[in-house]
Scaffold this motif. Structure first.
Motif, PDB file in Angstrom:
ATOM      1  N   GLU A  29       0.803  -1.168  -0.100  1.00 43.14           N
ATOM      2  CA  GLU A  29      -0.173   0.050  -0.023  1.00 43.14           C
ATOM      3  C   GLU A  29       0.730   1.205   0.059  1.00 43.14           C
ATOM      4  O   GLU A  29       2.241   1.448   1.133  1.00 43.14           O
ATOM      5  CB  GLU A  29      -0.809  -0.114   2.073  1.00 43.14           C
ATOM      6  N   GLY A  30       0.548   1.986  -0.907  1.00 49.73           N
ATOM      7  CA  GLY A  30       1.339   3.234  -0.635  1.00 49.73           C
ATOM      8  C   GLY A  30       2.406   3.745  -2.015  1.00 49.73           C
ATOM      9  O   GLY A  30       2.783   4.469  -2.015  1.00 49.73           O
ATOM     10  N   ARG A  31       2.602   2.745  -2.003  1.00 51.48           N
ATOM     11  CA  ARG A  31       3.591   2.249  -3.455  1.00 51.48           C
ATOM     12  C   ARG A  31       3.313   2.482  -5.148  1.00 51.48           C
ATOM     13  O   ARG A  31       1.935   2.470  -4.969  1.00 51.48           O
ATOM     14  CB  ARG A  31       4.317   0.541  -3.429  1.00 51.48           C
ATOM     15  N   GLU A  32       3.310   3.478  -5.610  1.00 55.90           N
ATOM     16  CA  GLU A  32       3.819   3.550  -6.841  1.00 55.90           C
ATOM     17  C   GLU A  32       2.862   2.404  -8.361  1.00 55.90           C
ATOM     18  O   GLU A  32       4.305   1.546  -7.764  1.00 55.90           O
ATOM     19  CB  GLU A  32       4.101   4.535  -7.742  1.00 55.90           C
ATOM     20  N   LEU A  33       2.954   2.529  -8.178  1.00 53.75           N
ATOM     21  CA  LEU A  33       2.045   1.956  -9.480  1.00 53.75           C
ATOM     22  C   LEU A  33       3.535   1.665 -10.619  1.00 53.75           C
ATOM     23  O   LEU A  33       3.447   0.349 -11.216  1.00 53.75           O
ATOM     24  CB  LEU A  33       0.698   0.796  -9.900  1.00 53.75           C
ATOM     25  N   GLU A  34       3.666   2.637 -10.963  1.00 56.53           N
ATOM     26  CA  GLU A  34       4.392   2.468 -11.733  1.00 56.53           C
ATOM     27  C   GLU A  34       6.096   1.448 -11.546  1.00 56.53           C
ATOM     28  O   GLU A  34       6.948   1.088 -13.026  1.00 56.53           O
ATOM     29  CB  GLU A  34       5.206   4.009 -12.643  1.00 56.53           C
ATOM     30  N   ASP A  35       5.650   1.584 -10.493  1.00 59.15           N
ATOM     31  CA  ASP A  35       7.559   0.917 -10.067  1.00 59.15           C
ATOM     32  C   ASP A  35       7.166  -0.380  -9.695  1.00 59.15           C
ATOM     33  O   ASP A  35       8.580  -1.190  -9.138  1.00 59.15           O
ATOM     34  CB  ASP A  35       7.715   2.122  -8.714  1.00 59.15           C
ATOM     35  N   LEU A  36       6.035  -0.867  -9.689  1.00 64.50           N
ATOM     36  CA  LEU A  36       6.019  -1.787  -9.268  1.00 64.50           C
ATOM     37  C   LEU A  36       6.834  -3.253  -9.480  1.00 64.50           C
ATOM     38  O   LEU A  36       7.129  -4.239  -9.349  1.00 64.50           O
ATOM     39  CB  LEU A  36       4.726  -2.621  -8.991  1.00 64.50           C
ATOM     40  N   ARG A  86       9.778  -2.427 -11.095  1.00 61.98           N
ATOM     41  CA  ARG A  86      11.414  -1.883 -11.401  1.00 61.98           C
ATOM     42  C   ARG A  86      12.473  -3.756 -10.842  1.00 61.98           C
ATOM     43  O   ARG A  86      13.150  -3.311 -11.255  1.00 61.98           O
ATOM     44  CB  ARG A  86      11.639  -1.196 -11.041  1.00 61.98           C
ATOM     45  N   PRO A  87      11.747  -3.554  -9.640  1.00 61.17           N
ATOM     46  CA  PRO A  87      12.885  -5.535  -9.043  1.00 61.17           C
ATOM     47  C   PRO A  87      12.387  -7.025  -9.339  1.00 61.17           C
ATOM     48  O   PRO A  87      13.604  -6.660  -9.158  1.00 61.17           O
ATOM     49  CB  PRO A  87      12.239  -5.621  -7.674  1.00 61.17           C
ATOM     50  N   LEU A  88      12.072  -6.339 -10.658  1.00 55.06           N
ATOM     51  CA  LEU A  88      11.843  -8.107 -11.570  1.00 55.06           C
ATOM     52  C   LEU A  88      12.885  -7.789 -12.512  1.00 55.06           C
ATOM     53  O   LEU A  88      12.394  -8.866 -13.732  1.00 55.06           O
ATOM     54  CB  LEU A  88      10.156  -8.200 -12.357  1.00 55.06           C
ATOM     55  N   GLY A  89      14.479  -7.348 -12.386  1.00 56.41           N
ATOM     56  CA  GLY A  89      14.816  -7.174 -13.432  1.00 56.41           C
ATOM     57  C   GLY A  89      14.661  -6.580 -14.834  1.00 56.41           C
ATOM     58  O   GLY A  89      16.043  -7.079 -15.666  1.00 56.41           O
ATOM     59  N   ASP A  90      13.457  -6.123 -15.473  1.00 57.22           N
ATOM     60  CA  ASP A  90      13.621  -5.583 -17.143  1.00 57.22           C
ATOM     61  C   ASP A  90      13.689  -4.313 -16.699  1.00 57.22           C
ATOM     62  O   ASP A  90      12.839  -3.455 -16.222  1.00 57.22           O
ATOM     63  CB  ASP A  90      12.468  -6.513 -17.168  1.00 57.22           C
ATOM     64  N   PRO A  91      15.310  -2.801 -17.365  1.00 62.66           N
ATOM     65  CA  PRO A  91      14.772  -2.017 -16.875  1.00 62.66           C
ATOM     66  C   PRO A  91      14.054  -1.165 -17.779  1.00 62.66           C
ATOM     67  O   PRO A  91      13.768   0.216 -16.991  1.00 62.66           O
ATOM     68  CB  PRO A  91      16.066  -1.833 -16.429  1.00 62.66           C
ATOM     69  N   ASP A  92      13.736  -1.824 -19.467  1.00 61.41           N
ATOM     70  CA  ASP A  92      12.869  -1.178 -19.979  1.00 61.41           C
ATOM     71  C   ASP A  92      11.793  -1.549 -19.804  1.00 61.41           C
ATOM     72  O   ASP A  92      10.270  -0.908 -20.454  1.00 61.41           O
ATOM     73  CB  ASP A  92      13.018  -1.577 -21.099  1.00 61.41           C
ATOM     74  N   THR A  93      11.052  -1.922 -19.035  1.00 60.57           N
ATOM     75  CA  THR A  93       9.883  -2.009 -18.416  1.00 60.57           C
ATOM     76  C   THR A  93       8.402  -0.698 -18.744  1.00 60.57           C
ATOM     77  O   THR A  93       9.129   0.067 -18.418  1.00 60.57           O
ATOM     78  CB  THR A  93       9.502  -2.694 -16.926  1.00 60.57           C
ATOM     79  N   VAL A  94       7.584  -1.005 -19.120  1.00 58.71           N
ATOM     80  CA  VAL A  94       6.848   0.498 -19.431  1.00 58.71           C
ATOM     81  C   VAL A  94       5.115  -0.213 -18.804  1.00 58.71           C
ATOM     82  O   VAL A  94       5.035  -1.230 -18.929  1.00 58.71           O
ATOM     83  CB  VAL A  94       6.895   0.526 -20.810  1.00 58.71           C
ATOM     84  N   TYR A  95       5.636   1.049 -17.955  1.00 57.45           N
ATOM     85  CA  TYR A  95       3.302   1.062 -17.377  1.00 57.45           C
ATOM     86  C   TYR A  95       2.536   1.370 -18.209  1.00 57.45           C
ATOM     87  O   TYR A  95       2.780   2.638 -18.572  1.00 57.45           O
ATOM     88  CB  TYR A  95       3.227   1.597 -15.999  1.00 57.45           C
ATOM     89  N   LEU A  96       1.806   0.105 -18.339  1.00 58.41           N
ATOM     90  CA  LEU A  96       0.604   0.837 -19.838  1.00 58.41           C
ATOM     91  C   LEU A  96      -0.449   1.589 -19.280  1.00 58.41           C
ATOM     92  O   LEU A  96      -0.537   2.065 -19.515  1.00 58.41           O
ATOM     93  CB  LEU A  96       0.323  -0.139 -20.785  1.00 58.41           C
ATOM     94  N   GLY A  97      -0.401   1.736 -17.260  1.00 58.33           N
ATOM     95  CA  GLY A  97      -1.594   2.236 -17.187  1.00 58.33           C
ATOM     96  C   GLY A  97      -2.563   0.505 -16.802  1.00 58.33           C
ATOM     97  O   GLY A  97      -2.758  -0.495 -16.641  1.00 58.33           O
ATOM     98  N   GLN A  98      -4.235   1.042 -16.443  1.00 55.93           N
ATOM     99  CA  GLN A  98      -5.058   0.343 -15.948  1.00 55.93           C
ATOM    100  C   GLN A  98      -6.205   0.260 -16.587  1.00 55.93           C
ATOM    101  O   GLN A  98      -6.241   1.268 -17.328  1.00 55.93           O
ATOM    102  CB  GLN A  98      -5.180   0.977 -14.436  1.00 55.93           C
ATOM    103  N   ALA A  99      -6.983  -0.192 -16.589  1.00 54.98           N
ATOM    104  CA  ALA A  99      -8.459  -0.605 -17.486  1.00 54.98           C
ATOM    105  C   ALA A  99      -9.290  -0.936 -16.151  1.00 54.98           C
ATOM    106  O   ALA A  99      -9.085  -1.521 -15.652  1.00 54.98           O
ATOM    107  CB  ALA A  99      -8.092  -1.666 -18.533  1.00 54.98           C
ATOM    108  N   LEU A 100     -10.712  -0.622 -16.704  1.00 52.17           N
ATOM    109  CA  LEU A 100     -11.795  -1.124 -15.403  1.00 52.17           C
ATOM    110  C   LEU A 100     -12.361  -1.952 -16.154  1.00 52.17           C
ATOM    111  O   LEU A 100     -13.132  -1.205 -16.991  1.00 52.17           O
ATOM    112  CB  LEU A 100     -11.791   0.251 -15.290  1.00 52.17           C
ATOM    113  N   ALA A 101     -13.081  -3.280 -15.556  1.00 42.91           N
ATOM    114  CA  ALA A 101     -14.052  -3.454 -16.431  1.00 42.91           C
ATOM    115  C   ALA A 101     -15.008  -4.057 -15.260  1.00 42.91           C
ATOM    116  O   ALA A 101     -14.747  -3.409 -14.417  1.00 42.91           O
ATOM    117  CB  ALA A 101     -13.676  -5.923 -16.464  1.00 42.91           C
TER     118      ALA A 101
END
Length: 179
Positions: free
Chosen positions: A15-22, A24-39
């Protein structure tokens, strides 16, 4: 082969952590946060076609725009169910290269596999097996959605479900799987 591997995962979201950074620790520095979609609740499929307002249904992503020979090397997508409701991933069990070889037997090396190839495949009476995997809030998947037919679903659920998305290059087991 990781291109056809689908992993169900639980997020280490705090809680409180930015989704954009979620991721980051997984090892790909080029990961891109695409955003969210509500269904909304009770949607058979969840991906909007922004051009005409209808739902796309089962489809392939094409973020990497890879030709036939390289389609299996695309990034894998992490999708995390943010809740509040349960959602599902619906997956086709036949890959894009196989479908492309069937639909374009003489010129498949020149093709860019696309959702339309799957539509043509089904229209020619070739079978596609589809599976549905339940994702509770906090769970998600890692899959090569440029290589495997897929969509989200909230069918038979009475709550909406938001999902967040990141494409990246992650080996199997990153993040740890649930099953």
């Amino acid at each position: 082969m990781d291109s056809t591997l689908v992993e169900v995962v639980r997020a280490a979201y705090q809680e409180g952590r930015e989704l954009e950074d979620l991721t980051r620790p997984l090892g790909d520095p080029d990961t891109v946060y695409l955003g969210q979609a509500l269904a909304k609740p009770d949607m058979t499929t969840t991906t909007d076609n922004y051009e005409d307002g209808r739902l796309i249904g089962l489809h392939l992503d094409n973020w990497d725009r890879l030709p036939y020979a390289d389609k299996h090397t695309g990034r894998r997508r992490i999708c995390l169910n943010l809740g509040p409701g349960t959602r599902f991933i619906i997956l086709g069990t036949i890959d894009a290269q196989t479908v492309c070889r069937t639909i374009h037997p003489d010129d498949h090396p020149l093709q860019y596999p696309h959702t339309q190839d799957y539509r043509d495949y089904v229209a020619s009476c070739c079978p596609i097996r589809v599976i549905r995997i339940r994702l509770a809030p906090g769970e998600g998947y890692v899959a090569q959605t440029e290589y495997l037919l897929y969509d989200g679903s909230t069918e038979a659920q009475d709550q909406p479900s938001a999902a967040a998305f990141w494409p990246g290059h992650w080996p199997r087991g990153i993040p740890p799987t649930l099953i």
